[in-house]
Design an enzyme around this catalytic site. Sequence first.
Site, short mmCIF file in Angstrom:
data_model
loop_
_atom_site.label_atom_id
_atom_site.label_comp_id
_atom_site.label_asym_id
_atom_site.label_seq_id
_atom_site.Cartn_x
_atom_site.Cartn_y
_atom_site.Cartn_z
N PRO A 2 0.77 -1.22 0.00
CG PRO A 2 -0.10 -1.17 2.12
CD PRO A 2 1.07 -1.64 1.37
CD GLU A 3 4.42 3.12 -3.21
OE1 GLU A 3 4.51 4.28 -3.63
OE2 GLU A 3 5.13 2.20 -3.60
#
Length: 271
Positions: A2-3
Amino acid sequence: MPELPEVEVTRRSFAQHIRGARILDARAGLPLRWPLGLDPRQLAGMTVQDVDRRGKYLLLQLDQGVLLMHLGMSGSLSFRGDLPPPGRHDHFDLVTTQGTLRLNDPRRFGAVVWSADLQTDPAQKLLASLGTEPLGDAFDPAAFHARLRTRRAPIKQVLLAGDVVVGVGNIYASEALFLAGIRPTTRADRLSRARADRLHAAIREVLGRAVERGGSTLRNFSNAAGESGHFQAEASVYGRAGQPCLRCATPLRQIRQGQRSTFFCPVCQRA
DNA sequence: CTATGGACCTGAATGC
DNA sequence: TGCATTCAGGTCCATA
């Protein structure tokens, strides 16, 4: 996984479904990065009013306080009506009248933290030094350049630090710098206004496009409804060491910066 | 104050 | 096959 784009895509995939739900129960598994801050059962009876995002944090606004969720390196959320019993890496369940929100996080760098009041709580510290939202109106080229001029570290590491601009993780940092034609090792304070402008635009471009496409999927990103994204096919430099640059065919390089891998083209990103 | 390296944790891929 | 090493999308904290 997750960015910022993955977190935002996750948020969008369940926000409307959980909005207005009443919490029936909650359950915590193995310890995550920080303590929850209360007995999970105490969440029962509270209402989820909305789901916001700040940087890579999701903020579940409750009628009593807020639930901060972070996916760390390996976390993902699912939201569904009927749930199988928790698996080995399912470390938090929020059971509501409209479905159960479940955090799966093998490495447990993620977190779920309840705060009665973000203004006064210790949890406030988690958000206190976050930089500007890159997709918001406040992300302004002049201010961005001004902040960069105070930093002598390599631009890649300044982007990752998240105190100038949030949400740019290890993949998108390399991608944005490639798009802007900037060498990741260049000192942040050496970027001209024109080059800072290009980087500013590149960050918005790369993150915005990834959100539209439904998040990256270098491994197995999927949103809370289990649908996967398509950014993998679009990475220009990340994970492509030795392969030809898509723009000039020069073999791409991989280096180490602050114990993280960085990818760039030695020709397209000369300085 | 800024910059840097270590820490947290599990699993997959790679090397011998 | 087995075992050791390296690497992975984040970020806080101690130290210089």
